[in-house]
Design an enzyme around this catalytic site. Structure first.
Site, short mmCIF file in Angstrom:
data_model
loop_
_atom_site.label_atom_id
_atom_site.label_comp_id
_atom_site.label_asym_id
_atom_site.label_seq_id
_atom_site.Cartn_x
_atom_site.Cartn_y
_atom_site.Cartn_z
N SER A 151 17.17 0.65 -4.74
CA SER A 151 18.41 -0.10 -4.61
C SER A 151 18.39 -0.92 -3.31
O SER A 151 17.37 -1.56 -3.01
CB SER A 151 19.57 0.88 -4.67
OG SER A 151 20.77 0.24 -4.91
N ASP A 403 19.46 -0.85 -16.21
CA ASP A 403 20.14 -0.87 -14.92
C ASP A 403 20.77 -2.23 -14.66
O ASP A 403 20.05 -3.23 -14.61
CB ASP A 403 19.10 -0.55 -13.83
CG ASP A 403 19.68 -0.65 -12.43
OD1 ASP A 403 20.92 -0.66 -12.28
OD2 ASP A 403 18.87 -0.70 -11.48
N HIS A 428 19.00 3.07 -12.99
CA HIS A 428 18.78 2.71 -11.58
C HIS A 428 17.72 3.59 -10.91
O HIS A 428 17.91 4.79 -10.77
CB HIS A 428 20.12 2.84 -10.87
CG HIS A 428 20.28 2.01 -9.63
ND1 HIS A 428 19.84 0.71 -9.53
CD2 HIS A 428 20.84 2.30 -8.43
CE1 HIS A 428 20.14 0.24 -8.32
NE2 HIS A 428 20.74 1.18 -7.65
#
Ligand SMILES: *[C@@H]1O[C@H](CO)[C@@H](O)[C@H](O)[C@H]1NC(C)=O
Ligand SMILES: *[C@@H]1O[C@H](CO)[C@@H](O)[C@H](O)[C@H]1NC(C)=O
Ligand SMILES: *[C@@H]1O[C@H](CO)[C@@H](O)[C@H](O)[C@H]1NC(C)=O
Ligand SMILES: *[C@@H]1O[C@H](CO)[C@@H](O)[C@H](O)[C@H]1NC(C)=O
Ligand SMILES: *[C@@H]1O[C@H](CO)[C@@H](O)[C@H](O)[C@H]1NC(C)=O
Ligand SMILES: *[C@@H]1O[C@H](CO)[C@@H](O)[C@H](O)[C@H]1NC(C)=O
Ligand SMILES: *[C@@H]1O[C@H](CO)[C@@H](O)[C@H](O)[C@H]1NC(C)=O
Length: 469
Positions: A151, A403, A428
């Site tokens: 991320s 995601d 994710h």
């Protein structure tokens, strides 16, 4: 990373109950790496495990911490723990300044006047100093370093390799939306992918959610109905006016977004405790056409899964926007300065939400009200290269197509050494998590590719080092 519109990851770790062991350490860094007038320093936290480390030249696997306390990322980055024994690697997880306990001004750090040193480049410079220290402050280090991140942490690991290629040999950047900056991708890409992830579970689920917004508004137009809803949904606070209605709607939208992000094939508590395949689980309640109070009751069941999977929630706290495990309050400030990620919804057939445009003027005014700063929408693109990163090397960008952040990710290889790994059925940064019996085959393959790259980077480092001697 957390969607900013709404705000912005107990251990059940995929059913496998493992608690990783590490030493907690502190490292002194300058408050300001880029100027010499503020000479204060403070400590950032890092977690270290040397159980498998070959001190004669074993690699250092370094997690570039993102927006949250570092323990959460250490616990949920099982891939690093899984492969450390094979590489005789030392593991280091470094905490991002202004998160967790890495606070430059103690409990006053989040005051407006102290937030100025919260930037990605200051954080990267912290990691650079720490890595230099871990390599023994040597001109010719013997320990190769690989950075990992997911991320925003994945963006940091990629950026780290770009900015400090002399300190690290390669970067595994998982679910890093480095194109999610103004003008680079359509602002509705995120909400489109959320919708398509729900569509994979059940088309009727999408239809019901799409219809629910107007049903909810119509229903709440009558004051007495809001009492019914408060009771049926177990809300902590009553819905008194249109501001409250909007807050509740934002909470619901963020719920669907989060469910899509953490739609893992196993039970997990990464952002909050949730069952395996949470999107499929909640869509069970929305699998046939519902309307009126039936629809609202079904969404009440969805809320039960999302806000009360542990069965311990007293009520649904829709007014509290910081409802994840991360304690990511600093992210809101970062999103108001350099990390501008335009988000909008189009409604209609495009996504399952109410239309809501991206309005930078309003966004900017809100930031100024909150933090007394104006965002610089182009700052991150200019600093880190946007989509002109051909000069970079030794970076793997991995993205799962379930995601929503993949919409801002690198899905095509840029060169022979900056490569993309696309995982069609992963949420994710699933690839960074511990191996799990429920993992799809595609994720196993992605992890095998990560290992091949790491092998190559380590070989290159060692060859180069032996040439120098
Ligand atoms: C830090 O700066 C102050 C003045 O701004 C000075 O008095 C002090 O000696 C400096 N400390 C160090 C360690 O440089
Ligand atoms: C903030 O930190 C100071 C010094 O460490 C402490 O005395 C004070 O009680 C803390 N305040 C709060 C609100 O935690
Ligand atoms: C609405 O609630 C009020 C007070 O709670 C009550 O007096 C009134 O009869 C209710 N109206 C309807 C239509 O149920
Ligand atoms: C709406 O009600 C909340 C309390 O539920 C209150 O804090 C807020 O100021 C109200 N807003 C408006 C616009 O009346
Ligand atoms: C809601 O659905 C029921 C059947 O599920 C139907 O009888 C009713 O007419 C519908 N109401 C509206 C307003 O669409
Ligand atoms: C959460 O679940 C428990 C047990 O089923 C229940 O007693 C409680 O009311 C629920 N909380 C919410 C917010 O619905
Ligand atoms: C954007 O927000 C500004 C400030 O709140 C407002 O004046 C403007 O009308 C908005 N623009 C659009 C297209 O809604």
């Amino acid at each position: 990373m957390i969607n900013v519109k709404v705000l912005s990851f107990l251990l059940l770790l995929g059913g496998v109950n493992c608690e990783y062991k590490y030493e907690t350490k502190w490292f002194k860094v300058p408050l300001d790496h880029f100027g010499y007038q503020r000479n204060e320093s403070f400590n950032i936290k890092y977690l270290e495990n040397e159980e498998h480390w070959d001190r004669g030249g074993g690699p250092i696997f370094f997690y570039t911490g993102n927006e949250g306390q570092i323990e959460t990322f250490a616990q949920h980055t099982g891939f690093m723990w899984d492969i450390a024994p094979d590489y005789n690697a030392k593991l280091v997880f470094a905490e991002h300044r202004y998160y967790g306990q890495s606070m430059p001004f103690g409990n006053k750090s989040m005051d407006k006047e102290h937030l100025g040193y919260l930037t990605s480049s200051q954080a990267l410079a912290d990691y650079a100093d720490l890595i230099n220290y871990l390599q023994g402050d040597r001109l010719k280090p013997k320990y190769p370093v690989i950075v990992f991140g997911g991320s925003y942490g994945g963006m940091l690991s990629a950026y780290f390799r770009m900015k400090y290629p002399h300190l690290v040999t390669g970067a595994i950047a998982a679910s890093a939306p480095i194109h999610m900056y103004p003008g680079m991708v359509p602002c509705d890409v995120f909400s489109r992918i959320v919708t398509s992830s729900f569509k994979v579970a059940n088309q009727k689920c999408v239809d019901n959610i799409r219809r629910s917004w107007s049903e909810l508004r119509t229903f709440l137009a009558s004051q007495n109905n809001s009492d019914w809803l408060k009771t049926t949904w177990n809300l902590c606070e009553p819905i008194k006016n249109s501001t409250d209605i909007q807050t509740l709607m934002d909470y619901l939208q963020s719920m669907y977004e989060t469910l899509a992000m953490v739609n893992y094939p196993f039970q997990s508590d990464f952002l909050m405790p949730l069952p395996a395949q949470p999107v499929r689980v909640v869509c069970q309640y929305l699998s046939e056409k519902l309307n009126g109070t039936h629809l609202l009751e079904a969404i009440g069941k969805v809320l039960q899964v999302y806000a009360n999977y542990t069965g311990k929630a007293k009520c649904v706290d829709y007014k509290n926007s910081d409802y994840t495990n991360l304690d990511a309050s600093g992210w809101d400030y970062q999103a108001c300065t350099e990390m501008i990620m335009p988000m909008c919804t189009m409604g209609k057939e495009f996504d399952m939400f109410e239309p809501s445009p991206w309005n930078f003027t309003k966004y900017s005014e809100d930031c100024h009200k909150k933090y007394n700063v104006y965002p610089r929408p182009d700052a991150a693109r200019i600093e880190y290269g946007g989509d002109r990163i051909k000069a970079a090397s030794n970076i793997v960008f991995s993205n799962g197509l379930l995601d929503p952040w993949a919409g801002g990710g690198i899905l095509n290889s840029i060169s022979s050494t900056v490569t993309a790994v696309v995982i069609i059925d992963a949420a994710h940064h699933l690839d960074l998590m511990a191996a799990n019996p429920n993992d799809p085959e595609t994720v196993r393959m992605a992890r095998a590719i990560h290992r091949q790259n790491i092998d190559k980077w380590l070989r290159d480092f060692r060859e180069e080092r032996s040439k120098r001697h």
